[in-house]
Design an enzyme around this catalytic site. Structure first.
Site, PDB file in Angstrom:
ATOM      1  N   CYS A  90       0.861  -1.264   0.047  1.00 36.17           N
ATOM      2  CA  CYS A  90       0.203  -0.044  -0.003  1.00 36.17           C
ATOM      3  C   CYS A  90       0.910   1.323   0.032  1.00 36.17           C
ATOM      4  O   CYS A  90       0.369   2.275  -0.619  1.00 36.17           O
ATOM      5  CB  CYS A  90      -0.785   0.050   1.181  1.00 36.17           C
ATOM      6  SG  CYS A  90      -2.024   1.247   1.352  1.00 36.17           S
ATOM      7  N   CYS A 143      -6.738  -4.369   6.565  1.00 44.22           N
ATOM      8  CA  CYS A 143      -7.943  -3.643   6.421  1.00 44.22           C
ATOM      9  C   CYS A 143      -8.953  -4.368   5.454  1.00 44.22           C
ATOM     10  O   CYS A 143     -10.198  -4.041   5.588  1.00 44.22           O
ATOM     11  CB  CYS A 143      -7.738  -2.261   6.017  1.00 44.22           C
ATOM     12  SG  CYS A 143      -6.977  -2.009   4.334  1.00 44.22           S
TER      13      CYS A 143
END
Length: 361
Positions: free
Chosen positions: A95, A192
């Site tokens: 990410c 997440c």
């Protein structure tokens, strides 16, 4: 602005320093319920509202940028592909590498901004050979490991205002003094994009789960597993072999073989690694002058692991790292970040490891 206390205080410090600041929250999923809610994840609907309130308190513009397609392709799909190949990926590294400091930074620069500011605990400094990335002042909170994938160009347009802050408690106290509602908000953690935290079940629905053999180091079948993709090197729980090893000691996953759907297990000492290497490497700033001949360093293989003395060199297109003392639980797919002192020199995605314990033992 993720919606947490760190990014809120980082934004506040940027405003206080006199910069023109715009708050941006990243929307990483278009499907409700596909990211964690509450305080366990990041970039949730609740988080976007917290970020908006913080921006309003600071008096800065606030936008939500939709990076959901890029996130799915570069982080979620990559996570699935890596597990399917028998590797153990770090989605937070991906990410940072492909979303926050690639897609986000590229868009920011295209719009005329000078830098991306985040609440990471690390420092960017100017060294004799250009920009450098260093550990934060608070080692307990240091996040330089997950930023080890950044290049010199990305670092030149990055700012981490919290890097020199002595402690997280000080950041929370500052947030409270500034009237930011996230001052006591818990830190985010876990993956997440797995809403219920069931990584094994989530992977099984995407990679598939077919029974296969559990082998010992000699190749003898000693059990059956429900699907190789659910296992990672160093894992002990969930093997369910049904009987103890000959010496009565627990077994650990040593290798995952997705092509044959096999899991290899053995004693804990067999997890000890003397060397690791990866062809996908990068330098966080200028490359070391002695990269080809080798240089002394420390290597860190997990975000909260202790750094280990080592030597590193480029050999046949790989960054090869040999540790002075064996380290345990190193799996292909993990990221090895190389330090010299407090400076992050570079990183590689681990492709292979060399065991410090022969298979006959």
């Amino acid at each position: 602005m993720s919606g947490g206390v760190d990014s809120a205080v980082a934004a506040a410090r940027a405003v206080e320093a006199g910069h023109e600041v715009v708050g941006v929250h990243l929307a990483l999923s278009r499907m409700p319920g596909t990211l964690r809610t509450g305080s366990r994840g990041c970039c949730t609907i609740e988080d976007s509202m917290d970020a908006r309130r913080a921006a309003a308190k600071l008096g800065i513009p606030f936008y939500v940028w939709d990076f959901s397609e890029r996130f799915r392709a570069d982080v979620v799909d990559d996570f699935v592909a890596e597990y399917a190949a028998g590797r153990t990926p770090n989605p937070c590294m991906r990410c940072n590498e492909r979303i926050k400091f690639a897609a986000l930074l590229d868009k920011a620069l295209a719009l005329g901004f000078d830098a991306v500011v985040t609440g990471h605990y690390a420092e960017v400094r100017q060294g004799p050979d250009g920009v450098e990335l260093h550990r934060a002042a608070a080692w307990a909170k240091d996040q330089s490991y997950v930023l080890g994938v950044l290049t010199a160009e990305q670092l030149a347009h990055s700012w981490f205002p919290l890097g020199a802050t002595p402690s997280k408690a000080e950041v929370r106290a500052e947030a409270e003094a500034r009237g930011l509602s996230v001052a006591a908000k818990p830190d985010s953690h876990d993956i997440c994009f797995i809403p219920d935290g069931d990584t094994r079940g989530w992977l099984a629905s995407r990679v598939g789960a077919e029974e296969g053999a559990i082998l010992d180091r000699s190749g003898e079948r000693i059990g059956t597993h429900p699907g190789a993709a659910a296992f990672t090197v160093g894992q002990r729980k969930g093997l369910n072999i049904g009987y103890p090893s000959p010496d009565g000691r627990p077994r650990f996953v040593l290798e995952v073989r997705p092509k044959t759907n096999e899991v290899v297990v053995g004693p804990k000492e067999a997890l000890a690694i003397s060397e690791l290497a990866g062809a996908r490497f990068s330098w966080a700033g200028a490359a070391p002058a002695d990269a080809a001949s080798g240089f002394d360093c420390e290597v860190q293989v997990r975000a909260h692991a202790d750094p280990v003395p080592a030597t590193a060199r480029l050999e046949d297109g790989e960054l090869v790292i040999r540790v002075e003392e064996p380290i345990e639980g190193v799996a292909p797919g993990q990221t090895a970040v190389v330090y010299v002192g407090t400076r992050v020199v570079g990183q590689c995605t681990i492709d292979r490891t060399v065991s410090a314990v022969p298979a006959s033992r």
